[in-house]
Write an enzyme that holds these catalytic residues in place. Structure first.
Site, mmCIF file in Angstrom:
data_model
loop_
_atom_site.group_PDB
_atom_site.id
_atom_site.type_symbol
_atom_site.label_atom_id
_atom_site.label_comp_id
_atom_site.label_asym_id
_atom_site.label_seq_id
_atom_site.Cartn_x
_atom_site.Cartn_y
_atom_site.Cartn_z
ATOM 1 N N ARG A 11 -23.029 6.903 40.436
ATOM 2 C CA ARG A 11 -22.374 6.625 41.720
ATOM 3 C C ARG A 11 -20.910 7.070 41.710
ATOM 4 O O ARG A 11 -20.260 7.059 42.748
ATOM 5 C CB ARG A 11 -22.471 5.137 42.042
ATOM 6 C CG ARG A 11 -23.922 4.685 42.240
ATOM 7 C CD ARG A 11 -24.022 3.245 42.653
ATOM 8 N NE ARG A 11 -23.398 3.069 43.959
ATOM 9 C CZ ARG A 11 -22.947 1.921 44.421
ATOM 10 N NH1 ARG A 11 -23.022 0.836 43.682
ATOM 11 N NH2 ARG A 11 -22.398 1.842 45.619
ATOM 12 N N CYS A 12 -20.387 7.461 40.560
ATOM 13 C CA CYS A 12 -18.985 7.847 40.409
ATOM 14 C C CYS A 12 -18.842 9.366 40.492
ATOM 15 O O CYS A 12 -19.487 10.099 39.742
ATOM 16 C CB CYS A 12 -18.460 7.344 39.068
ATOM 17 S SG CYS A 12 -16.842 7.973 38.603
#
Length: 117
Positions: A11-12
């Site tokens: 998600r980063c």
């Protein structure tokens, strides 16, 4: 040949960029989603040594709400307590981290990892 590992959070954006950069450079790393597979305290302590950082806080996301809520910035908080906090709340570990043998780098910016591959 040493296996290269990335502590990854899909998600980063920096983590995704670092993984893509490794692959662009011909590296197929072992991907460890550390939020799903948290590191043990001794693994974090070993990682700290490999990162060759000055303080344990340098491997932490000190702007996270959990860091502030737990008052981890207090000068009386020991390194042992910081490692325990990262075991309990893996989100506090700065990401991504690339590990190659006895060396490791935080991928901020992603190009920082290139000198250990």
């Amino acid at each position: 040949m040493t296996t290269i590992t990335i502590l990854h959070n899909p998600r980063c954006s920096k983590s995704r960029q670092t993984l893509a950069l490794l692959e662009e450079n011909g590296v197929k790393p072992d991907v460890v989603e550390y939020l799903k597979t948290p590191l043990a305290k001794h693994e974090l302590q070993d990682l700290f040594k490999k990162l060759n950082l000055e303080t344990v806080r340098d491997m932490m996301r000190i702007k996270e709400a959990e860091y502030k809520e737990a008052n981890l910035g207090d000068k009386d908080v020991t390194n042992d307590m910081l490692f325990e906090a990262m075991v309990e709340t893996p989100k506090l570990i700065e990401r991504p981290v690339v590990i190659n043998g006895n060396k490791a780098k935080i991928g901020r910016p992603p190009e920082a990892v290139l000198d250990i591959i």
